[in-house]
Design an enzyme around this catalytic site. Structure first.
Site, PDB file in Angstrom:
ATOM      1  N   TYR A 238      -8.575   4.447 -14.442  1.00  0.00           N
ATOM      2  CA  TYR A 238      -7.629   3.856 -13.483  1.00  0.00           C
ATOM      3  C   TYR A 238      -7.765   2.331 -13.436  1.00  0.00           C
ATOM      4  O   TYR A 238      -6.811   1.596 -13.702  1.00  0.00           O
ATOM      5  CB  TYR A 238      -7.851   4.490 -12.104  1.00  0.00           C
ATOM      6  CG  TYR A 238      -7.223   3.746 -10.939  1.00  0.00           C
ATOM      7  CD1 TYR A 238      -5.867   3.427 -10.923  1.00  0.00           C
ATOM      8  CD2 TYR A 238      -7.996   3.373  -9.830  1.00  0.00           C
ATOM      9  CE1 TYR A 238      -5.301   2.747  -9.844  1.00  0.00           C
ATOM     10  CE2 TYR A 238      -7.437   2.700  -8.752  1.00  0.00           C
ATOM     11  CZ  TYR A 238      -6.095   2.385  -8.765  1.00  0.00           C
ATOM     12  OH  TYR A 238      -5.537   1.715  -7.702  1.00  0.00           O
ATOM     13  N   LYS A 242      -5.299  -0.610 -14.884  1.00  0.00           N
ATOM     14  CA  LYS A 242      -4.703  -1.567 -13.925  1.00  0.00           C
ATOM     15  C   LYS A 242      -5.021  -2.996 -14.362  1.00  0.00           C
ATOM     16  O   LYS A 242      -4.187  -3.887 -14.249  1.00  0.00           O
ATOM     17  CB  LYS A 242      -5.243  -1.324 -12.511  1.00  0.00           C
ATOM     18  CG  LYS A 242      -4.720  -0.088 -11.807  1.00  0.00           C
ATOM     19  CD  LYS A 242      -3.246  -0.108 -11.488  1.00  0.00           C
ATOM     20  CE  LYS A 242      -2.902  -0.823 -10.217  1.00  0.00           C
ATOM     21  NZ  LYS A 242      -1.482  -0.605  -9.831  1.00  0.00           N
TER      22      LYS A 242
HETATM   23  N1  LIG Z   1      -4.640   3.919  -2.100  1.00  0.00           N
HETATM   24  C1  LIG Z   1      -5.518   2.942  -2.177  1.00  0.00           C
HETATM   25  O1  LIG Z   1      -6.586   2.943  -1.528  1.00  0.00           O
HETATM   26  C2  LIG Z   1      -5.212   1.768  -3.073  1.00  0.00           C
HETATM   27  C3  LIG Z   1      -6.108   0.715  -3.114  1.00  0.00           C
HETATM   28  C4  LIG Z   1      -5.833  -0.385  -3.922  1.00  0.00           C
HETATM   29  C5  LIG Z   1      -4.658  -0.427  -4.648  1.00  0.00           C
HETATM   30  N2  LIG Z   1      -3.806   0.621  -4.611  1.00  0.00           N
HETATM   31  C6  LIG Z   1      -2.558   0.517  -5.394  1.00  0.00           C
HETATM   32  O2  LIG Z   1      -1.476   0.821  -4.547  1.00  0.00           O
HETATM   33  C7  LIG Z   1      -0.433   1.469  -5.268  1.00  0.00           C
HETATM   34  C8  LIG Z   1      -0.094   2.779  -4.587  1.00  0.00           C
HETATM   35  O3  LIG Z   1      -1.282   3.557  -4.576  1.00  0.00           O
HETATM   36  P1  LIG Z   1      -1.328   4.967  -3.843  1.00  0.00           P
HETATM   37  O4  LIG Z   1      -2.725   5.277  -3.550  1.00  0.00           O
HETATM   38  O5  LIG Z   1      -0.305   4.992  -2.776  1.00  0.00           O
HETATM   39  O6  LIG Z   1      -0.890   5.876  -5.049  1.00  0.00           O
HETATM   40  P2  LIG Z   1      -0.181   7.273  -5.045  1.00  0.00           P
HETATM   41  O7  LIG Z   1      -0.165   7.870  -3.695  1.00  0.00           O
HETATM   42  O8  LIG Z   1      -0.748   8.020  -6.188  1.00  0.00           O
HETATM   43  O9  LIG Z   1       1.321   6.862  -5.393  1.00  0.00           O
HETATM   44  C9  LIG Z   1       1.644   6.385  -6.653  1.00  0.00           C
HETATM   45  C10 LIG Z   1       3.128   6.212  -6.708  1.00  0.00           C
HETATM   46  O10 LIG Z   1       3.480   5.763  -8.010  1.00  0.00           O
HETATM   47  C11 LIG Z   1       4.512   6.611  -8.499  1.00  0.00           C
HETATM   48  N3  LIG Z   1       4.456   6.667  -9.958  1.00  0.00           N
HETATM   49  C12 LIG Z   1       3.396   7.010 -10.727  1.00  0.00           C
HETATM   50  N4  LIG Z   1       3.730   6.925 -12.021  1.00  0.00           N
HETATM   51  C13 LIG Z   1       5.029   6.519 -12.068  1.00  0.00           C
HETATM   52  C14 LIG Z   1       5.939   6.248 -13.109  1.00  0.00           C
HETATM   53  N5  LIG Z   1       5.584   6.392 -14.382  1.00  0.00           N
HETATM   54  N6  LIG Z   1       7.198   5.825 -12.778  1.00  0.00           N
HETATM   55  C15 LIG Z   1       7.566   5.692 -11.504  1.00  0.00           C
HETATM   56  N7  LIG Z   1       6.747   5.951 -10.461  1.00  0.00           N
HETATM   57  C16 LIG Z   1       5.501   6.360 -10.747  1.00  0.00           C
HETATM   58  C17 LIG Z   1       4.237   7.951  -7.875  1.00  0.00           C
HETATM   59  O11 LIG Z   1       5.382   8.729  -7.971  1.00  0.00           O
HETATM   60  P3  LIG Z   1       5.346  10.330  -7.887  1.00  0.00           P
HETATM   61  O12 LIG Z   1       5.514  10.609  -6.418  1.00  0.00           O
HETATM   62  O13 LIG Z   1       6.477  10.752  -8.717  1.00  0.00           O
HETATM   63  O14 LIG Z   1       4.014  10.777  -8.418  1.00  0.00           O
HETATM   64  C18 LIG Z   1       3.896   7.496  -6.457  1.00  0.00           C
HETATM   65  O15 LIG Z   1       5.065   7.163  -5.758  1.00  0.00           O
HETATM   66  C19 LIG Z   1      -0.958   1.630  -6.686  1.00  0.00           C
HETATM   67  O16 LIG Z   1      -0.447   0.582  -7.458  1.00  0.00           O
HETATM   68  C20 LIG Z   1      -2.467   1.505  -6.534  1.00  0.00           C
HETATM   69  O17 LIG Z   1      -3.044   1.005  -7.710  1.00  0.00           O
HETATM   70  C21 LIG Z   1      -4.048   1.716  -3.832  1.00  0.00           C
END
Ligand SMILES: NC(=O)c1ccc[n+]([C@@H]2O[C@H](COP(=O)([O-])OP(=O)(O)OC[C@H]3O[C@@H](n4cnc5c(N)ncnc54)[C@H](OP(=O)(O)O)[C@@H]3O)[C@@H](O)[C@H]2O)c1
Length: 495
Positions: A238, A242
């Protein structure tokens, strides 16, 4: 713009803007906030993975606007809510792994003329994802978004959501610094993103030629990701992918305005619109859930170390302020939205507030609803200590069971295989999460602090009901965990 920022300027910035958001099913807080504070936004285009626009619309209705977090907005608009959503939200079936985001030409032409702002939140966040899948979403996805952005006629901002943990397992103060293409975290290595893509293609070809089963193919691709990540110094697929996504974005962006937001671990909403609301289980939440169910008695974590967490609403506030601050600047800015430098929260705070919370609100047995006796968790500060405990407590009895099974001509085969699989799974999870539970870095957030200082005392307009605070120094962690986050986990994540 940065010198003139205040809550009204930020809200005003989104007036009449068309915004393309990817990953909205994972970033509902952003969609909700824009619609709540700026009903005069022109359009939110939500790129959703779906077979067609109708299925994308259905996904938006159930997974975005239909969720509890939209309650306040629903109340605000009453029975006009559906019309408001219809007018402002446009679901698009697409996928960032494809050029032009998988959009048909006719739609592309319209969007290229229309879009003012792009927010790329889409990503594959699984630490142990297949290399090809993670590469497609997190590396090629960033590239395709960048290419799309460069073709937009009136683009003012591309905001890319990354993660603070692109820093890997480095220790000490970690700056808000861009990656150079080819940079790695392991001395003596050089990363060639093109070669990584070729390696993925070659591996896929070999897998096909050798007629691997689906399971074997999956395992091969997952192990390849982890191997390549570790080769270059990142702990998992991951964060490695990124980091490569950031590299490509920085390299290919030309003169488009780019903001990269790097949050640490995003936790439940602190203030608005729904304190405690969250979705998806994060690293630290598995600890709370394990405790709530009294299903987990040991945990790998050094309680003296700092867990870097930041509530989801603060992340979104920082994103919106940064977009307004750097709109139309031909530059790239990086922001750590983190807490470890200015208001460090040791894991001990979570362990203590968790224990106190469950003493006052004892978990109940599923069988009879009676309160369950609370046993304290045991924490291991090092991976070898954890491994040793697991070996004595579980591996050894498993070995005895294996011998007994041989002696009894396989009478316990099923039981042995099942326990062995569980054991391997726990060890694998511990291995994957150790870099976070034992993380010794501290994220510098000087850039973010600069934005905070500009917004200080001007981040709220209570009469209009919005707040753009993202100062983690204002958080009393014990109070937040006890009163907001842990009840949120119990409420939204424990079934
Ligand atoms: N959660 C954390 O603690 C955290 C911390 C730091 C950074 N982030 C960043 O924040 C962002 C959101 O994270 P999250 O935890 O909310 O992730 P998540 O719940 O797994 O959501 C990921 C999103 O990306 C979409 N996605 C994945 N592959 C895709 C593709 N090929 N085309 C279009 N959409 C796609 C997914 O769509 P589907 O619904 O279709 O799967 C979902 O809407 C990410 O960039 C992550 O790196 C998160």
């Amino acid at each position: 713009m940065i010198g003139q920022l205040d809550a009204d300027v930020v809200v005003g910035y989104f007036t009449g803007k068309s915004i393309l958001i990817t990953g909205s099913t994972g970033f509902l807080v952003l969609v909700e906030k824009i619609l709540r504070v700026q009903p005069d936004v022109k359009k939110l285009y939500l790129l959703i993975r779906a077979a067609d626009d109708q299925s994308a619309k259905q996904r938006v209705e159930t997974e975005v606007t239909g969720r509890e977090i939209f309650q306040v907005l629903k109340q605000k608009h009453g029975n006009r809510f559906e019309d408001f959503i219809q007018e402002k939200v446009c679901p698009l079936a697409g996928d960032i792994m494809y050029e032009n985001l998988g959009l048909p030409n006719a739609k592309l032409t319209v969007l290229l003329k229309e879009i003012d702002i792009i927010v790329n939140g889409a990503a594959t966040t699984n630490f142990f994802e297949r290399y090809d899948v993670a590469f497609d979403a997190n590396v090629m996805g960033a590239k395709h978004i960048c290419q799309f952005a460069k073709r937009c006629n009136k683009l003012k901002m591309l905001l890319h959501v990354s993660t603070a943990y692109v820093a890997g397992e480095q220790e000490g103060i970690l700056p808000e610094k861009p990656f150079q293409v080819g940079e790695t975290l392991r001395e003596g290595t050089h990363l060639d993103i093109g070669s990584e893509l070729n390696l993925i293609k070659d591996t896929r070809r070999q897998v096909k030629a050798n007629r691997f089963s689906e399971t074997a193919e999956k395992r091969t691709m997952k192990e390849l990701g982890l191997k390549r990540a570790r080769e270059f110094g990142w702990p998992n697929t991951y964060v490695f992918t990124k980091a490569m996504g950031e590299m490509l974005l920085g390299h290919l962006r030309g003169d488009i305005p780019v903001v990269i937001i790097r949050p640490s671990i995003i936790t439940s909403i602190l203030n608005e619109p729904l304190p405690g609301w969250m979705e998806g289980i994060r690293t630290i939440d598995s600890f709370i859930i394990g405790y709530a169910k009294q299903a987990l008695s040991i945990f790998l974590v050094d309680l003296d170390l700092i867990m870097d967490v930041v509530p989801g609403d603060m992340v979104v506030n920082a994103m919106m302020v940064a977009m307004a601050a750097h709109s139309e600047e031909q530059a790239q800015h990086i922001y750590h939205v983190t807490s470890s430098l200015r208001n460090p929260a040791p894991y001990a705070v979570l362990a203590e507030s968790g224990h106190r919370y469950f003493l006052h609100n004892p978990p109940r047995s599923r069988k009879n609803g009676e309160p369950m006796p609370l046993s304290r968790m045991r924490f291991f500060r090092t991976l070898p200590g954890f491994r040793m405990y697991m070996a004595v407590k579980f591996r050894l009895p498993l070995e005895l069971l294996r011998l007994l099974n041989i002696a009894l001509c396989g009478a316990f085969s099923r039981r042995y295989n099942e326990l062995s699989r569980k054991y391997r799974y726990v060890m694998h999870i511990a291995d994957l999460y150790a870099p976070y539970a034992l993380f010794k870095g501290c994220f510098d957030d000087t850039n973010t602090e600069r934005l905070r200082v500009v917004m200080a005392n001007k981040q709220q307009d209570k009469s209009r009901g919005y707040d753009f605070g993202f100062d983690t120094k204002t958080i009393d962690w014990d109070d937040y965990f006890y009163r907001v986050h842990i009840p949120g986990v119990v409420n939204y994540l424990c079934d």
